[in-house]
Each structure stands twice: as C-alpha cells, then as structure tokens.
Design a protein around this motif. Sequence first.
Motif, PDB file in Angstrom:
ATOM      1  N   GLU A 131       0.619  -1.107  -0.133  1.00  0.00           N
ATOM      2  CA  GLU A 131      -0.096  -0.045  -0.071  1.00  0.00           C
ATOM      3  C   GLU A 131       0.958   1.267  -0.067  1.00  0.00           C
ATOM      4  N   VAL A 132       1.921   1.275   0.681  1.00  0.00           N
ATOM      5  CA  VAL A 132       2.992   2.385   0.846  1.00  0.00           C
ATOM      6  C   VAL A 132       3.192   2.657  -0.627  1.00  0.00           C
ATOM      7  N   ILE A 133       3.814   1.548  -1.283  1.00  0.00           N
ATOM      8  CA  ILE A 133       4.202   1.768  -2.691  1.00  0.00           C
ATOM      9  C   ILE A 133       3.211   2.467  -3.628  1.00  0.00           C
ATOM     10  N   ARG A 134       1.732   1.823  -3.578  1.00  0.00           N
ATOM     11  CA  ARG A 134       0.786   2.108  -4.170  1.00  0.00           C
ATOM     12  C   ARG A 134       0.466   3.782  -4.199  1.00  0.00           C
ATOM     13  N   ARG A 135       0.655   4.202  -2.918  1.00  0.00           N
ATOM     14  CA  ARG A 135       0.211   5.582  -2.658  1.00  0.00           C
ATOM     15  C   ARG A 135       1.424   6.413  -3.250  1.00  0.00           C
ATOM     16  N   VAL A 136       2.626   6.155  -3.128  1.00  0.00           N
ATOM     17  CA  VAL A 136       3.855   6.576  -3.551  1.00  0.00           C
ATOM     18  C   VAL A 136       3.771   6.945  -5.212  1.00  0.00           C
ATOM     19  N   ALA A 154       9.569   0.642  -8.683  1.00  0.00           N
ATOM     20  CA  ALA A 154       8.884   0.386  -7.674  1.00  0.00           C
ATOM     21  C   ALA A 154       8.314  -1.236  -7.850  1.00  0.00           C
ATOM     22  N   VAL A 155       8.572  -1.963  -6.963  1.00  0.00           N
ATOM     23  CA  VAL A 155       8.207  -3.435  -6.868  1.00  0.00           C
ATOM     24  C   VAL A 155       7.436  -3.605  -5.940  1.00  0.00           C
ATOM     25  N   PRO A 156       6.061  -3.476  -6.065  1.00  0.00           N
ATOM     26  CA  PRO A 156       5.174  -3.782  -4.788  1.00  0.00           C
ATOM     27  C   PRO A 156       5.090  -5.189  -4.151  1.00  0.00           C
ATOM     28  N   VAL A 157       5.447  -6.202  -4.966  1.00  0.00           N
ATOM     29  CA  VAL A 157       5.191  -7.548  -4.781  1.00  0.00           C
ATOM     30  C   VAL A 157       6.512  -8.305  -5.237  1.00  0.00           C
ATOM     31  N   ALA A 212       3.584   6.993   7.389  1.00  0.00           N
ATOM     32  CA  ALA A 212       4.897   6.884   7.834  1.00  0.00           C
ATOM     33  C   ALA A 212       5.780   6.622   6.708  1.00  0.00           C
ATOM     34  N   GLY A 213       5.425   5.378   6.009  1.00  0.00           N
ATOM     35  CA  GLY A 213       5.961   4.796   4.804  1.00  0.00           C
ATOM     36  C   GLY A 213       6.007   5.632   3.720  1.00  0.00           C
ATOM     37  N   VAL A 214       4.570   6.198   3.347  1.00  0.00           N
ATOM     38  CA  VAL A 214       4.675   7.111   2.170  1.00  0.00           C
ATOM     39  C   VAL A 214       5.570   8.523   2.378  1.00  0.00           C
ATOM     40  N   SER A 215       5.409   9.108   3.480  1.00  0.00           N
ATOM     41  CA  SER A 215       6.349  10.381   3.845  1.00  0.00           C
ATOM     42  C   SER A 215       7.753  10.032   3.719  1.00  0.00           C
ATOM     43  N   SER A 262       1.151   3.441  10.001  1.00  0.00           N
ATOM     44  CA  SER A 262       2.232   2.902   9.497  1.00  0.00           C
ATOM     45  C   SER A 262       2.604   3.297   7.966  1.00  0.00           C
ATOM     46  N   ILE A 263       1.349   3.030   7.257  1.00  0.00           N
ATOM     47  CA  ILE A 263       1.444   3.385   5.836  1.00  0.00           C
ATOM     48  C   ILE A 263       1.616   5.016   5.636  1.00  0.00           C
TER      49      ILE A 263
END
Length: 359
Positions: A78-83, A98-101, A227-230, A224-225
Amino acid sequence: MGKKVSNARSAKVARTPDFEIGDKRVPAGTRQIVDIPISLLSNHTPVNLTVNVVHGKRPGPVLFVSGAVHGDEIVGVEVIRRVLKSPALRGMHGTLLAVPVVNAFGFLNHTRYLPDRRDLNRCFPGHSAGSLAAQLAHLFLTEIVERSDFGIDLHSAAVNRVNLPQIRVNEDDEDIMAYAEAFGAPIILTSPLREGSLRQAGKEAEVPILLYEAGEGLRFDEMSIRAGVSGVLRVMRKLGMTSGRSIRDPKVPPFKSSSSYWLRAPVGGILRTFKIAGEFVNEGDVVAAVSDPFGLRDAEVVAKHAGLIIGRTNLPIVNQGDALFHVAAIKRSSELQERMDAIETHLQSDPLLDEDEII
C-alpha cells in the motif's frame, strides 16, 4: 571558443537515454509496468517479478522501493501504491523502480514464505540454477538492486505481531544514517547484517538499503502506511529526485538505539497487556501478566531495562517462552514520552490522500 559553446549547447539538449530492464526500454518522461518472468505454476500460469518503472525526463539516481519480500506484508504494498500516485513524482529526476510484490507466491497464498517454505530474505544473493527462492533472489538482485543507486525495502511484523514504524540500518554506516534520519520514522535501529538478507546483498553490491518495519502482516495500519509514504518521498527529496516542496519535514527527530531485547512469556496462559507499541518502560515496570484460565495465579512480565516498545504480540493466548514485547534500549528521561506523542501526532496529522487513492 566556438567549440566550447557548441559543447555547452549539446549538453543542454542532450536527451536522457531510455531505461532498459528485462526486455523493455522505457523512454525518459514515461512510466511503464514491466513483467520479468520468474516461473510457471503447476497449472501453467506464469508468475512474474513486476516492476513499475518511472523514468524521469531529467537525469538522476535510480531508487528501488520493494514490498512483500515476505508475501504477507501488505503495508509495504500500500505504501508503494500511494507513492506511485503522489504528485511529487511529476517532473522527477532519475528513475524509480517500484516493486510492490517481490514474493508473488507468498502474496497469493497469504503467507510469509515461498512454496518450499523458504524465507526469501535469507536466500540472497541467490543463484540462477538454485531453488525457487534462490532463483527469485538472484533475479531481484540482478534486475533491480544492481541497477540501482539506493534502495528502500518495506517490511512488517509477522502475523499476530505489530511493529512500531522504524528504520533499520547497518552498523557504523554514517552515510546511510543521514537518509534514515530524513525518512522520519519514530525510531532508527542500528543492527548487524543477517546472513542471506537483502541488506547484506545490497552492501556487497555497494547499494545502500534502508529497511522499514511497520505494522502487522495481512493487516493495514494507517499510521504505518502514512509514515512509509512520507518517508519514501523524503528520501527521494534528499536524493535530489523530487522538489523540496514535495513533503513536509518531520517535526521531531527520531529516537536512535543500537540494541534491543525481547520480553517472553514466563508461563503459558492468557496474556493481559498493560503497554502498547510506542510506550516507554522503566526497568522493573510490569508490562503484562499471564494468567491461567481459572484466575488462580498471575505471572508478571517485567521490563529488564528502560526503553521504547517497538513491537508486541497481538495474541492473548501464549505459550511459555513466546515473544511478547520487543523493547529498544533507550535511556528514559522526563521528556521522552512527550516527544514520542509528538511524533505520533505529526504522523496522524499528515494530510489524507483523496478517497479514491486509499480504497
């Protein structure tokens, strides 16, 4: 003189070359999803290592961001999706891989492991002719990591445990510490490299990697999401890939710790917790109690040293020896809890993305 002017003009109009990955070429100023074949399932369904390549018009570093190296770690996905949906990527310098999975096998089966029960993060650098885990590790290392200048690997706690957002870095690495601080997670842990881990492989390939740990396997955790995106966007800004206006600076500097310990269940029984992740404890504090189902006896769980709780179990039923609380060693002072509260408030106050960017 004329030759110098001509060279200067050539430099101005020089075109950023295509980014080559797998069997694809991604032109500058575009993004493309590239499937790199891994294997076939037993029913002949192909499985790929899928990467979203965002190749900026202007030259700059290559950053990879990876999620689901353990297949149940959905927070990083989800972090990568939002980034990838962030306006900060407009006009980006350099290239984002970007490799989400990474571990598609575990992701599809809601499990941490590969079909052969191997942990991918203990199989690097891998081998092209080894086990399935070794082949995937080798493919990810050669196609993604070794093409990059920097990496951020996103993780979560195991199922039924939760981690406070935290960054883990190699010991005695001053260069990467500046990026860990820029990420802005509540705490930075310096920890030794583990045999077969992606961080170790990155060090051998001379590619610095930040490890982000936050949340729980198979569960979304909004703090957590966020914090990861930021954090990812702040690292991109520090690398010179995005503008200074793309994300706010953290208002409170992260805590730092170089050691941690686990508190374990003294007996089996029913766990009642008195502390949560993000709270400080003093030496001798009772953080939980384990009771028998009849209420005849209680066994206290006592903090060994002062520190910050950075992880804990979510299960109320425990066996003797089960890991209950993960505590990072930090000397307690009167303002520490207030500082931690300020960090959490800042994370929670980050602006929400549009609703269609979250669901």
